[in-house]
Design a protein around this motif. Structure first.
Motif, PDB file in Angstrom:
ATOM      1  N   UNK A  31      10.511  51.421 -75.907  1.00 18.75           N
ATOM      2  CA  UNK A  31      10.390  49.972 -76.046  1.00 18.75           C
ATOM      3  C   UNK A  31      11.135  49.497 -77.295  1.00 18.75           C
ATOM      4  N   UNK A  32      10.948  50.223 -78.400  1.00 19.40           N
ATOM      5  CA  UNK A  32      11.636  49.843 -79.642  1.00 19.40           C
ATOM      6  C   UNK A  32      13.149  49.918 -79.450  1.00 19.40           C
ATOM      7  N   UNK A  33      13.605  51.018 -78.838  1.00 21.61           N
ATOM      8  CA  UNK A  33      15.044  51.176 -78.626  1.00 21.61           C
ATOM      9  C   UNK A  33      15.578  50.078 -77.720  1.00 21.61           C
ATOM     10  N   UNK A  34      14.773  49.721 -76.715  1.00 16.37           N
ATOM     11  CA  UNK A  34      15.187  48.641 -75.835  1.00 16.37           C
ATOM     12  C   UNK A  34      15.304  47.328 -76.587  1.00 16.37           C
ATOM     13  N   UNK A  35      14.386  47.099 -77.511  1.00 13.36           N
ATOM     14  CA  UNK A  35      14.393  45.838 -78.254  1.00 13.36           C
ATOM     15  C   UNK A  35      15.533  45.814 -79.271  1.00 13.36           C
ATOM     16  N   UNK A  36      15.745  46.938 -79.952  1.00  8.91           N
ATOM     17  CA  UNK A  36      16.769  46.965 -80.992  1.00  8.91           C
ATOM     18  C   UNK A  36      18.133  46.652 -80.398  1.00  8.91           C
ATOM     19  N   UNK A  72      14.223  50.266 -70.718  1.00  7.96           N
ATOM     20  CA  UNK A  72      14.496  49.229 -69.730  1.00  7.96           C
ATOM     21  C   UNK A  72      13.504  48.079 -69.851  1.00  7.96           C
ATOM     22  N   UNK A  73      12.245  48.411 -70.166  1.00 10.23           N
ATOM     23  CA  UNK A  73      11.261  47.359 -70.381  1.00 10.23           C
ATOM     24  C   UNK A  73      11.644  46.543 -71.610  1.00 10.23           C
ATOM     25  N   UNK A  74      11.935  47.261 -72.701  1.00  8.41           N
ATOM     26  CA  UNK A  74      12.173  46.572 -73.967  1.00  8.41           C
ATOM     27  C   UNK A  74      13.440  45.738 -73.940  1.00  8.41           C
ATOM     28  N   UNK A  75      14.420  46.179 -73.137  1.00  4.03           N
ATOM     29  CA  UNK A  75      15.713  45.500 -73.121  1.00  4.03           C
ATOM     30  C   UNK A  75      15.622  44.025 -72.803  1.00  4.03           C
ATOM     31  N   UNK A  76      14.610  43.641 -72.007  1.00  2.99           N
ATOM     32  CA  UNK A  76      14.511  42.244 -71.611  1.00  2.99           C
ATOM     33  C   UNK A  76      14.128  41.350 -72.788  1.00  2.99           C
ATOM     34  N   UNK A  77      13.391  41.903 -73.738  1.00  2.00           N
ATOM     35  CA  UNK A  77      12.880  41.077 -74.836  1.00  2.00           C
ATOM     36  C   UNK A  77      13.998  40.407 -75.627  1.00  2.00           C
ATOM     37  N   UNK A  78      15.019  41.204 -76.003  1.00  2.00           N
ATOM     38  CA  UNK A  78      16.111  40.616 -76.778  1.00  2.00           C
ATOM     39  C   UNK A  78      16.910  39.627 -75.950  1.00  2.00           C
ATOM     40  N   UNK A  79      17.027  39.932 -74.635  1.00  2.00           N
ATOM     41  CA  UNK A  79      17.752  38.992 -73.776  1.00  2.00           C
ATOM     42  C   UNK A  79      17.074  37.637 -73.798  1.00  2.00           C
ATOM     43  N   UNK A  80      15.761  37.656 -73.703  1.00  2.00           N
ATOM     44  CA  UNK A  80      15.014  36.411 -73.584  1.00  2.00           C
ATOM     45  C   UNK A  80      14.950  35.681 -74.930  1.00  2.00           C
ATOM     46  N   UNK A  81      14.690  36.415 -76.006  1.00  2.00           N
ATOM     47  CA  UNK A  81      14.434  35.730 -77.275  1.00  2.00           C
ATOM     48  C   UNK A  81      15.683  35.438 -78.093  1.00  2.00           C
ATOM     49  N   UNK A  82      16.686  36.279 -78.054  1.00  2.00           N
ATOM     50  CA  UNK A  82      17.861  35.973 -78.874  1.00  2.00           C
ATOM     51  C   UNK A  82      19.151  35.925 -78.072  1.00  2.00           C
ATOM     52  N   UNK A  83      19.037  35.982 -76.749  1.00  2.00           N
ATOM     53  CA  UNK A  83      20.219  35.844 -75.905  1.00  2.00           C
ATOM     54  C   UNK A  83      21.251  36.935 -76.146  1.00  2.00           C
ATOM     55  N   UNK A  84      20.851  38.047 -76.778  1.00  2.00           N
ATOM     56  CA  UNK A  84      21.754  39.186 -76.908  1.00  2.00           C
ATOM     57  C   UNK A  84      21.110  40.362 -76.198  1.00  2.00           C
ATOM     58  N   UNK A  85      21.598  40.668 -75.003  1.00  2.00           N
ATOM     59  CA  UNK A  85      20.993  41.760 -74.254  1.00  2.00           C
ATOM     60  C   UNK A  85      21.085  43.072 -75.020  1.00  2.00           C
ATOM     61  N   UNK A  86      19.970  43.794 -75.102  1.00  2.00           N
ATOM     62  CA  UNK A  86      19.971  45.088 -75.769  1.00  2.00           C
ATOM     63  C   UNK A  86      20.779  46.108 -74.991  1.00  2.00           C
ATOM     64  N   UNK A  87      20.782  45.978 -73.663  1.00  2.00           N
ATOM     65  CA  UNK A  87      21.555  46.899 -72.830  1.00  2.00           C
ATOM     66  C   UNK A  87      22.327  46.090 -71.782  1.00  2.00           C
ATOM     67  N   UNK A  88      23.307  46.737 -71.199  1.00  2.00           N
ATOM     68  CA  UNK A  88      24.106  46.064 -70.170  1.00  2.00           C
ATOM     69  C   UNK A  88      23.235  45.616 -69.003  1.00  2.00           C
ATOM     70  N   UNK A  89      22.178  46.391 -68.746  1.00  2.00           N
ATOM     71  CA  UNK A  89      21.352  46.070 -67.589  1.00  2.00           C
ATOM     72  C   UNK A  89      20.449  44.864 -67.838  1.00  2.00           C
ATOM     73  N   UNK A  90      20.462  44.330 -69.048  1.00  2.00           N
ATOM     74  CA  UNK A  90      19.649  43.146 -69.327  1.00  2.00           C
ATOM     75  C   UNK A  90      20.489  41.878 -69.425  1.00  2.00           C
TER      76      UNK A  90
END
Lengths: 503, 152
Positions: A31-36, A72-90
């Protein structure tokens, strides 16, 4: 009923307190890695492999897999909150998720992605459980020639599907295969391309390449972005739950996304990113108000988020049953398997059913843990985003040093990792995809061995590669894969359809 | 599309070097019928084919690609070059200086450049990070990291 026994016994393994702990740890770090921002699942797994040295392989792999699907779970968080997807899949999640956050529905967006991820993830594990046994049984019949053709197909699919240009994908693949040939040739004992450097006799370390290309290279790209300016973080507001209306609108996208994701995940090369694009396009097509997509439609978050989590489960299918990963992150996961002396593939189901099913069953439990981590506790994780980027990126470089050094205690490998980091940075700049190279590096050794074994069996007659139905089918599919990017744009130009998103 | 031609040329060059190096591998008449060269030769040929494919792609592509402003990209080049050199130095002195000393110096400079003006936060994170990770990895996880200057 032997298999059912193994599946149930897997729960005994997965529910052992120590393995529950490692499942949790994996999901937590995932989750942390997804968010970072600036560190994806591939880099995350690569960097954390050294921590697991000395651990029981089953526990270690349970943790690695947890990092993979947790990211994969964490990746969505950055997409939603800062508009910078953590991974390509987000990336797809950001389109409507960020708009929802701007409209004050950040809580709902995060909730729907966590719930969608959980439902689709669990569906994915069920499908993985059902599909793994028959597929492994088929794969047992494969000889070296079939295996070679299968790997050829996987590499062709990944090269032609991951980037914008098929030629660049092939260049990346061949580079990976070439790096894999460095070191002592296993059959003749002949050193190849070592340039007299003793450290190269064992070949270029897998982690050296992974940490270099994914972690260091990614940090370099991010440092460059960082000095350009920074993204604004939207404060989490509103209840972390859905209204009845939002929930009603999300159910079908989650189901569709889950199905699309799983099957795309099973196919090599397609993977999570393409699954999310496809899911988004599908939702837009079936929607009564397609013009509202991009303004904060919950369907545009629910579908892709379900798709990328189901895809991670789907991607485990070829990895476990065939021993052939279909993406960058699963290639790193396979590298981890090999480092523990475990060769994934059909034989593993016979030799180590406890490991295989313990791992698969831990994913059921991990999905529940992730739901808890990502709903009530998301507020805590979001704080990670407040770490200044400049500090964060510097720390990732320091972690990379620990990761690489801890393998052999060798500073030459550190310099090599840096070199691969520069290569990875340049590849990102000039649009050469990285996943094919890492996949080729993992498969290179096995691929050459099966090529030579097949030729030895046939007495150096290359017709062995067209000697069975499986081989011929796979070779035809390989050719189709290579030609697809050449033919497809022309077909599309003929149709001139409105599929602007499907690039 | 200039850059794609350069990639193609680089790929051709690499294929040539690789094939030359392959030819230098001595072959012994033992083991499998193919020997250690056959697969690499195949790889070299595929790379050449990929380079040709790349050239053909650049011919088809439309030439309306806007070049980036050179001043900015040159500044980025300096930046990444600087970070690379600094990291190479860090890795080079990793053994001799030891993990703690090298990491503190490395991170202080990195954070000073990329998180400017926040001295307290930077120094605090750097020191806490270096000591914390050393304790975690060496004492708890049993990973070996060099002690270097501090080994007495």
């Amino acid at each position: 009923m032997d298999t059912l026994g193994h599946i149930l016994n897997g729960f005994n393994v997965a529910l052992m307190p120590i393995n529950l702990w490692y499942t949790f740890l994996g999901c937590f770090m995932g989750t942390i890695i997804g968010i970072l921002p600036g560190i994806g699942p591939a880099a995350g797994i690569g960097l954390l492999i050294p921590i697991t040295f000395g651990m029981d392989p089953t526990s270690a792999l349970i943790m690695m897999a947890g990092i993979y699907y947790g990211a994969m779970y964490g990746g969505s968080t950055t997409s939603i909150l800062i508009n910078t997807p953590g991974e390509a899949s987000s990336v797809m999640t950001a389109l409507d998720g960020y708009q929802m956050a701007k409209n004050g529905r950040a809580g709902a967006a995060l909730a729907v992605s966590a719930i969608g991820s959980f439902l689709a993830g669990t569906f994915g594990v069920v499908a993985l459980t059902l599909l793994a046994v028959p597929l492994a049984a088929i794969a047992l019949k494969f000889g070296p020639a079939e295996y070679f053709c299968l790997m050829l197909f996987a590499l062709a699919a990944v090269s032609s599907l991951t980037g914008k240009s098929a030629a660049k994908g092939v260049v990346s693949t061949v580079l990976g295969l070439m790096v894999a040939t460095i070191g002592i040739d296993l059959q003749s004992g002949q050193p190849r391309y070592t340039m007299g450097v003793p450290e190269l006799q064992d070949g270029v370390g897998f982690l050296v390449v992974v940490v270099g290309m994914f972690a260091i290279g990614e940090v370099f790209s991010n440092l460059e972005e960082h000095i350009k300016g920074k993204a604004e973080i939207i404060r989490l507001s509103g209840k972390l739950w859905l209204t009845r209306e939002e929930w009603r609108r999300s159910v079908m996208p989650i189901i569709r996304g889950g199905l699309i994701g799983f099957f795309k995940g099973v196919l090599p090369g397609a993977g999570a990113t393409i699954a999310t694009m496809l899911s988004y396009t599908v939702e837009k097509h079936v929607s009564k108000t397609p013009e509202k997509f991009g303004t904060g439609m919950i369907e545009g978050v629910a579908g892709p988020e379900a798709a990328n989590n189901a895809a991670t489960c789907g991607a485990m299918v070829p990895l476990l049953t065939l021993g052939i990963p279909g993406s960058g992150a699963t290639a790193v996961l396979m590298g981890a398997f090999i480092m523990y002396g475990i060769q994934p593939g059909p034989l593993l189901f016979e030799k180590r059913p406890d490991l295989v099913w313990g791992l698969v069953d831990s994913m059921y439990i991990g999905n529940i843990m992730l739901l808890i981590l990502n709903l009530p506790l998301i507020g805590l994780f979001v704080r990670i985003l407040y770490i200044p980027t400049g500090i964060l990126l510097s720390l990732i470089l320091a972690i990379s040093a620990i990761g690489v050094y801890s393998i052999n205690g060798n500073t030459l490998e550190l310099q090599m990792a840096l070199m691969f980091g520069v290569v990875g940075y340049l590849f990102r700049k000039i649009d050469i995809p990285l996943a094919p190279m890492v996949l080729a590096l993992v498969l290179g050794g096995i691929m050459e061995q099966s090529f030579r074994q097949a030729m030895t069996i046939s007495g150096a007659d290359p017709r062995v590669f067209v000697g069975s139905v499986i081989c011929v089918t796979l070779l035809i599919l390989t050719v189709v894969m290579v030609l697809l990017p050449v033919v497809l744009p022309r077909l599309r130009a003929l149709k001139a359809g409105p599929e602007d998103l499907d690039s | 599309m200039m850059i794609d031609r350069i990639i193609g040329a680089a790929a051709l060059l690499l294929a040539a070097v690789y094939l030359y190096a392959t030819a230098q591998i001595p072959t012994l008449e033992i083991g499998d019928p193919l020997g250690p060269k056959a697969f690499p030769i195949l790889l070299g040929i595929v790379l050449i084919a990929a380079a040709i494919l790349l050239f053909s792609e650049t011919l088809k592509a439309d030439p309306v690609t806007v070049e980036k402003p050179p001043a900015e990209s040159r500044r980025h080049l300096w930046l990444i070059g600087g970070v690379t050199a600094w990291t190479a130095l860090y890795f080079g002195l990793f053994d001799r200086a030891g993990y703690l000393v090298a990491t503190v110096v490395y991170l202080l400079a990195m954070t000073a450049v990329f998180n400017p003006g926040k001295w307290v936060a930077n120094v605090l994170t750097t020191v806490l990070w270096a000591v914390g990770s050393y304790v975690l990895f060496v004492k708890i996880l049993g990973v070996s990291l060099p002690a270097g200057l501090l080994s007495f």
